[in-house]
Motif scaffolding. Structure first.
Motif, PDB file in Angstrom:
ATOM      1  N   GLN A 194       0.838  -1.206   0.000  1.00 19.66           N
ATOM      2  CA  GLN A 194       0.000   0.000   0.000  1.00 19.66           C
ATOM      3  C   GLN A 194       0.870   1.253   0.000  1.00 19.66           C
ATOM      4  O   GLN A 194       0.579   2.215  -0.704  1.00 19.66           O
ATOM      5  N   LYS A 195       1.934   1.244   0.756  1.00 22.63           N
ATOM      6  CA  LYS A 195       2.828   2.401   0.828  1.00 22.63           C
ATOM      7  C   LYS A 195       3.516   2.644  -0.517  1.00 22.63           C
ATOM      8  O   LYS A 195       3.633   3.785  -0.968  1.00 22.63           O
ATOM      9  N   ALA A 196       3.943   1.587  -1.185  1.00 22.67           N
ATOM     10  CA  ALA A 196       4.597   1.726  -2.489  1.00 22.67           C
ATOM     11  C   ALA A 196       3.614   2.206  -3.548  1.00 22.67           C
ATOM     12  O   ALA A 196       3.969   3.033  -4.399  1.00 22.67           O
ATOM     13  N   ILE A 197       2.376   1.714  -3.488  1.00 23.96           N
ATOM     14  CA  ILE A 197       1.356   2.169  -4.433  1.00 23.96           C
ATOM     15  C   ILE A 197       1.071   3.648  -4.227  1.00 23.96           C
ATOM     16  O   ILE A 197       0.978   4.417  -5.188  1.00 23.96           O
ATOM     17  N   GLN A 198       0.943   4.062  -2.981  1.00 24.82           N
ATOM     18  CA  GLN A 198       0.701   5.480  -2.690  1.00 24.82           C
ATOM     19  C   GLN A 198       1.846   6.339  -3.210  1.00 24.82           C
ATOM     20  O   GLN A 198       1.623   7.406  -3.795  1.00 24.82           O
ATOM     21  N   HIS A 199       3.069   5.882  -3.021  1.00 23.85           N
ATOM     22  CA  HIS A 199       4.232   6.647  -3.488  1.00 23.85           C
ATOM     23  C   HIS A 199       4.233   6.751  -5.011  1.00 23.85           C
ATOM     24  O   HIS A 199       4.470   7.820  -5.569  1.00 23.85           O
ATOM     25  N   ARG A 200       3.963   5.641  -5.701  1.00 19.48           N
ATOM     26  CA  ARG A 200       3.959   5.639  -7.164  1.00 19.48           C
ATOM     27  C   ARG A 200       2.867   6.571  -7.694  1.00 19.48           C
ATOM     28  O   ARG A 200       3.082   7.331  -8.635  1.00 19.48           O
ATOM     29  N   LEU A 201       1.686   6.532  -7.078  1.00 11.43           N
ATOM     30  CA  LEU A 201       0.602   7.403  -7.517  1.00 11.43           C
ATOM     31  C   LEU A 201       0.883   8.863  -7.179  1.00 11.43           C
ATOM     32  O   LEU A 201       0.497   9.762  -7.923  1.00 11.43           O
ATOM     33  N   ALA A 202       1.561   9.127  -6.066  1.00 12.18           N
ATOM     34  CA  ALA A 202       1.934  10.494  -5.717  1.00 12.18           C
ATOM     35  C   ALA A 202       2.911  11.060  -6.759  1.00 12.18           C
ATOM     36  O   ALA A 202       2.800  12.219  -7.161  1.00 12.18           O
ATOM     37  N   MET A 203       3.840  10.231  -7.206  1.00  6.25           N
ATOM     38  CA  MET A 203       4.775  10.683  -8.237  1.00  6.25           C
ATOM     39  C   MET A 203       4.034  10.950  -9.547  1.00  6.25           C
ATOM     40  O   MET A 203       4.320  11.919 -10.238  1.00  6.25           O
TER      41      MET A 203
END
Length: 77
Positions: free
Chosen positions: A63-72
């Motif tokens: 979930q944290k990696a998905i949030q980071h990728r979408l934030a970028m």
């Protein structure tokens, strides 16, 4: 994975952009009772499927990696 300065706001922006993208494409209709994590995961998978963003390696999907990728992604919009 380097944390972005305003990642929390970018995740909110990505959620709004992703919901609009999915609904405009006609592939999804989110309900008010859908959780943010479910929406983010669906948006991530939709953007990967459409070739808009690069997929994360299978062992790094969280979930944290998905949030980071979408934030970028949202930062570039």
């Amino acid at each position: 994975m380097k944390k972005l300065k305003n990642e929390k706001e970018l995740v909110k922006k990505a959620l709004a952009l992703g919901v609009a993208y999915g609904e405009n494409r006609g592939v999804v209709e989110f309900e008010p009772t859908d959780s943010a994590t479910d929406k983010l995961e669906y948006i991530y998978r939709l953007l990967v499927h459409d070739g808009i963003i690069q997929p994360l390696p299978a062992e790094q999907v969280s979930q944290k990696a998905i949030q980071h990728r979408l934030a970028m992604w949202a930062a570039r919009q």
